[in-house]
Design a protein around this motif. Structure first.
Motif, PDB file in Angstrom:
ATOM      1  N   VAL A 244      12.434   3.642  -4.067  1.00 32.78           N
ATOM      2  CA  VAL A 244      12.113   2.369  -3.422  1.00 32.78           C
ATOM      3  C   VAL A 244      11.367   1.499  -4.427  1.00 32.78           C
ATOM      4  CG1 VAL A 244      10.862   1.239  -1.541  1.00 32.78           C
ATOM      5  CG2 VAL A 244      11.993   3.446  -1.152  1.00 32.78           C
ATOM      6  N   GLY A 245      11.920   0.322  -4.710  1.00 35.72           N
ATOM      7  CA  GLY A 245      11.284  -0.615  -5.623  1.00 35.72           C
ATOM      8  C   GLY A 245      10.324  -1.538  -4.886  1.00 35.72           C
ATOM      9  N   VAL A 246       9.242  -1.896  -5.579  1.00 38.81           N
ATOM     10  CA  VAL A 246       8.256  -2.845  -5.048  1.00 38.81           C
ATOM     11  C   VAL A 246       8.299  -4.076  -5.945  1.00 38.81           C
ATOM     12  CG1 VAL A 246       5.845  -3.231  -4.471  1.00 38.81           C
ATOM     13  CG2 VAL A 246       6.829  -0.949  -4.210  1.00 38.81           C
ATOM     14  N   SER A 247       8.662  -5.219  -5.390  1.00 38.79           N
ATOM     15  CA  SER A 247       8.969  -6.382  -6.226  1.00 38.79           C
ATOM     16  C   SER A 247       7.831  -7.384  -6.360  1.00 38.79           C
ATOM     17  CB  SER A 247      10.216  -7.105  -5.683  1.00 38.79           C
ATOM     18  OG  SER A 247      10.010  -7.536  -4.342  1.00 38.79           O
ATOM     19  N   LEU A 248       7.329  -7.910  -5.252  1.00 44.37           N
ATOM     20  CA  LEU A 248       6.468  -9.085  -5.290  1.00 44.37           C
ATOM     21  C   LEU A 248       5.108  -8.813  -5.934  1.00 44.37           C
ATOM     22  CD1 LEU A 248       6.493 -12.088  -4.348  1.00 44.37           C
ATOM     23  CD2 LEU A 248       5.298 -11.313  -2.291  1.00 44.37           C
ATOM     24  N   CYS A 249       4.541  -7.636  -5.681  1.00 46.96           N
ATOM     25  CA  CYS A 249       3.181  -7.347  -6.152  1.00 46.96           C
ATOM     26  C   CYS A 249       3.159  -6.578  -7.463  1.00 46.96           C
ATOM     27  CB  CYS A 249       2.412  -6.558  -5.090  1.00 46.96           C
ATOM     28  SG  CYS A 249       3.137  -4.945  -4.713  1.00 46.96           S
ATOM     29  N   GLY A 250       4.333  -6.369  -8.053  1.00 49.32           N
ATOM     30  CA  GLY A 250       4.387  -5.476  -9.188  1.00 49.32           C
ATOM     31  C   GLY A 250       4.652  -6.131 -10.528  1.00 49.32           C
ATOM     32  N   ASN A 251       5.036  -5.294 -11.462  1.00 45.81           N
ATOM     33  CA  ASN A 251       5.228  -5.709 -12.847  1.00 45.81           C
ATOM     34  C   ASN A 251       6.359  -6.707 -13.014  1.00 45.81           C
ATOM     35  OD1 ASN A 251       4.732  -5.169 -15.837  1.00 45.81           O
ATOM     36  ND2 ASN A 251       6.882  -4.608 -15.675  1.00 45.81           N
ATOM     37  N   GLU A 252       7.382  -6.628 -12.181  1.00 48.29           N
ATOM     38  CA  GLU A 252       8.560  -7.466 -12.383  1.00 48.29           C
ATOM     39  C   GLU A 252       8.297  -8.941 -12.096  1.00 48.29           C
ATOM     40  OE1 GLU A 252      11.374  -6.603 -13.830  1.00 48.29           O
ATOM     41  OE2 GLU A 252      10.543  -4.598 -14.116  1.00 48.29           O
TER      42      GLU A 252
ATOM     43  N   THR B 179       1.684  -1.063  -7.475  1.00 44.57           N
ATOM     44  CA  THR B 179       2.271  -0.447  -6.286  1.00 44.57           C
ATOM     45  C   THR B 179       1.213  -0.209  -5.217  1.00 44.57           C
ATOM     46  OG1 THR B 179       4.016   0.614  -7.598  1.00 44.57           O
ATOM     47  CG2 THR B 179       3.594   1.519  -5.416  1.00 44.57           C
ATOM     48  N   LEU B 180       0.168   0.538  -5.558  1.00 44.28           N
ATOM     49  CA  LEU B 180      -0.933   0.793  -4.617  1.00 44.28           C
ATOM     50  C   LEU B 180      -2.139  -0.091  -4.897  1.00 44.28           C
ATOM     51  CD1 LEU B 180      -0.920   4.702  -4.378  1.00 44.28           C
ATOM     52  CD2 LEU B 180      -0.112   3.077  -2.655  1.00 44.28           C
ATOM     53  N   VAL B 181      -2.416  -0.349  -6.174  1.00 42.10           N
ATOM     54  CA  VAL B 181      -3.568  -1.164  -6.579  1.00 42.10           C
ATOM     55  C   VAL B 181      -3.120  -2.185  -7.618  1.00 42.10           C
ATOM     56  CG1 VAL B 181      -5.193   0.740  -6.150  1.00 42.10           C
ATOM     57  CG2 VAL B 181      -4.233   0.436  -8.442  1.00 42.10           C
ATOM     58  N   ASP B 182      -4.002  -3.155  -7.906  1.00 43.27           N
ATOM     59  CA  ASP B 182      -3.791  -4.094  -9.009  1.00 43.27           C
ATOM     60  C   ASP B 182      -2.548  -4.966  -8.784  1.00 43.27           C
ATOM     61  OD1 ASP B 182      -3.746  -5.465 -11.406  1.00 43.27           O
ATOM     62  OD2 ASP B 182      -3.376  -3.696 -12.648  1.00 43.27           O
ATOM     63  N   PHE B 183      -2.652  -5.880  -7.840  1.00 43.97           N
ATOM     64  CA  PHE B 183      -1.553  -6.809  -7.544  1.00 43.97           C
ATOM     65  C   PHE B 183      -1.166  -7.543  -8.835  1.00 43.97           C
ATOM     66  CE2 PHE B 183       0.859 -10.264  -5.951  1.00 43.97           C
ATOM     67  CZ  PHE B 183       1.191 -10.031  -4.624  1.00 43.97           C
ATOM     68  N   GLY B 184       0.092  -7.445  -9.207  1.00 48.05           N
ATOM     69  CA  GLY B 184       0.583  -8.056 -10.435  1.00 48.05           C
ATOM     70  C   GLY B 184       0.549  -7.144 -11.633  1.00 48.05           C
ATOM     71  N   SER B 185      -0.039  -5.950 -11.488  1.00 49.16           N
ATOM     72  CA  SER B 185      -0.109  -4.959 -12.571  1.00 49.16           C
ATOM     73  C   SER B 185      -0.681  -5.568 -13.842  1.00 49.16           C
ATOM     74  CB  SER B 185       1.289  -4.372 -12.849  1.00 49.16           C
ATOM     75  OG  SER B 185       1.207  -3.223 -13.655  1.00 49.16           O
TER      76      SER B 185
ATOM     77  N   ALA C 109      14.094  15.284   0.178  1.00 47.10           N
ATOM     78  CA  ALA C 109      13.124  15.029   1.244  1.00 47.10           C
ATOM     79  C   ALA C 109      11.949  14.192   0.750  1.00 47.10           C
ATOM     80  CB  ALA C 109      12.620  16.353   1.812  1.00 47.10           C
ATOM     81  N   CYS C 110      12.100  13.600  -0.441  1.00 48.39           N
ATOM     82  CA  CYS C 110      11.030  12.804  -1.049  1.00 48.39           C
ATOM     83  C   CYS C 110      11.475  11.370  -1.283  1.00 48.39           C
ATOM     84  CB  CYS C 110      10.614  13.387  -2.395  1.00 48.39           C
ATOM     85  SG  CYS C 110       9.913  15.035  -2.317  1.00 48.39           S
ATOM     86  N   ILE C 111      10.516  10.459  -1.167  1.00 46.74           N
ATOM     87  CA  ILE C 111      10.701   9.058  -1.526  1.00 46.74           C
ATOM     88  C   ILE C 111       9.802   8.758  -2.708  1.00 46.74           C
ATOM     89  CG2 ILE C 111      10.459   6.652  -0.793  1.00 46.74           C
ATOM     90  CD1 ILE C 111      10.769   7.623   2.105  1.00 46.74           C
ATOM     91  N   LYS C 112      10.352   8.138  -3.752  1.00 43.57           N
ATOM     92  CA  LYS C 112       9.541   7.680  -4.891  1.00 43.57           C
ATOM     93  C   LYS C 112       9.415   6.162  -4.785  1.00 43.57           C
ATOM     94  CE  LYS C 112       7.295   7.241  -8.557  1.00 43.57           C
ATOM     95  NZ  LYS C 112       7.872   6.803  -9.805  1.00 43.57           N
ATOM     96  N   VAL C 113       8.182   5.644  -4.845  1.00 44.04           N
ATOM     97  CA  VAL C 113       7.913   4.215  -4.699  1.00 44.04           C
ATOM     98  C   VAL C 113       7.294   3.706  -5.996  1.00 44.04           C
ATOM     99  CG1 VAL C 113       6.800   2.436  -3.311  1.00 44.04           C
ATOM    100  CG2 VAL C 113       7.468   4.609  -2.246  1.00 44.04           C
ATOM    101  N   ASP C 114       7.892   2.675  -6.603  1.00 44.22           N
ATOM    102  CA  ASP C 114       7.437   2.217  -7.920  1.00 44.22           C
ATOM    103  C   ASP C 114       7.826   0.762  -8.130  1.00 44.22           C
ATOM    104  OD1 ASP C 114       7.141   2.070 -10.955  1.00 44.22           O
ATOM    105  OD2 ASP C 114       6.777   4.211 -10.645  1.00 44.22           O
ATOM    106  N   ASP C 115       7.041   0.066  -8.970  1.00 47.26           N
ATOM    107  CA  ASP C 115       7.309  -1.346  -9.249  1.00 47.26           C
ATOM    108  C   ASP C 115       7.965  -1.574 -10.594  1.00 47.26           C
ATOM    109  OD1 ASP C 115       4.613  -2.637 -11.074  1.00 47.26           O
ATOM    110  OD2 ASP C 115       4.709  -0.554 -10.422  1.00 47.26           O
ATOM    111  N   THR C 116       8.324  -0.497 -11.334  1.00 45.19           N
ATOM    112  CA  THR C 116       8.934  -0.660 -12.654  1.00 45.19           C
ATOM    113  C   THR C 116      10.310  -0.016 -12.711  1.00 45.19           C
ATOM    114  OG1 THR C 116       8.064   1.409 -13.594  1.00 45.19           O
ATOM    115  CG2 THR C 116       6.634  -0.560 -13.706  1.00 45.19           C
TER     116      THR C 116
END
Length: 277
Positions: free
Chosen positions: A210-218, A23-29, A188-195
């Motif tokens: 909010v899901g993160v697709s391209l740079c994450g675990n999926e 999500t923030l670091v490690d493209f591709g997890s 009032a919060c947004i949660k951002v995650d790739d899993t």
């Protein structure tokens, strides 16, 4: 309308809470998944990267437990040891995993393009920045200074092993950020995650997810691996990842965290109309 009731119905956006790897670091997890493969291999158990990715987002102890529960992996363990895997075996694998993860996490600590700039933009918008991870605190203690040197400095960090209530897919780490950051409404919060467990975490906490697709675990590929694919193939992998995150309940899905500002604008408009997650 009573002012207090109006405020409750239409909270202003206050915080964004991020996952770390993918999500923030490690493209591709890659950091957590490859180390799971290596840790199992040290016990003469073969698992694939795809298998290692399956429970991604959970605390690392629980992740190992679920891997050992997979029939194919459990069968290997039975053949190797003469008995089914037990919690004591999870403990042994976890103890092997931890120093390997600590030693390697720095190799995978590079920020994902746009992450530092987006965090700076969020602060400029007056928003607080939280974060949580399936990583244990010992691993984060290595990762956080490296990330900070690259401009990634959340206001609060929760590790996957430091809450008695547990980790994902429960809401506890996200809610620990709410307490630490003194947010007065989870909407009032947004949660951002790739899993998938990370998306479920945000939903159970009552947040916009909010899901993160391209740079994450999926998708699970490095930037160079992704760039080497035919564009149609890369696009299809991303579409499949987006579908899995949406099926998990994500309100929005973006390719990378660089796409978050547009989502922030959408959510602010929805909150202003009185909508809640």
């Amino acid at each position: 309308m009573n002012t207090a009731l109006a405020s409750r119905a239409c909270p202003a956006l206050q915080a964004v809470i991020f996952d770390w790897a993918g999500t923030l670091v490690d493209f591709g997890s890659l950091a957590p998944t490859q180390i799971f493969v290596d840790a199992f291999e040290s016990f003469d158990i073969e698992i694939s990267l795809a298998q290692a990715r399956g429970p991604m987002g959970l605390s690392k102890w629980q992740h190992i437990r679920l891997l050992l529960d997979e029939p194919a992996i459990a069968a290997q363990w039975q053949a190797r040891t003469g008995r089914p895997p037990a919690d004591s075996d999870v403990d042994a694998l976890y103890e092997r995993f931890m120093p390997m993860q600590i030693a390697k996490v720095g190799q995978y600590s590079q920020p994902i393009d746009g992450a530092a700039q987006v965090l700076a933009w969020l602060r400029g918008q007056g928003l607080k920045i939280g974060s949580c991870s399936g990583y244990p605190r010992q691993v984060l203690d290595v990762l956080l200074p490296l990330a900070a040197a690259a401009g990634i400095r959340p206001d609060h960090v929760v590790a996957g092993d430091e809450l008695a209530a547990g980790g994902r897919p429960g809401p506890y780490m996200a809610l620990a950020n709410v307490l630490a950051l003194r947010i007065d409404d989870v909407a009032a919060c947004i949660k951002v995650d790739d899993t998938v467990p990370g998306i479920e975490e945000g939903l159970r906490a009552g947040m916009w997810s909010v899901g993160v697709s391209l740079c994450g675990n999926e998708v699970g590929l490095t930037r160079s691996e992704l760039d080497s694919l035919p564009p149609a193939t890369a696009s299809e992998l991303n579409r499949q990842a987006q579908d899995r995150l949406r099926q998990a309940g994500a309100h929005y899905v973006i390719d990378t965290v660089a796409g978050l500002p547009e989502v922030v604008a959408h959510i602010r408009a929805r909150l202003a109309r009185g909508e809640r997650p």
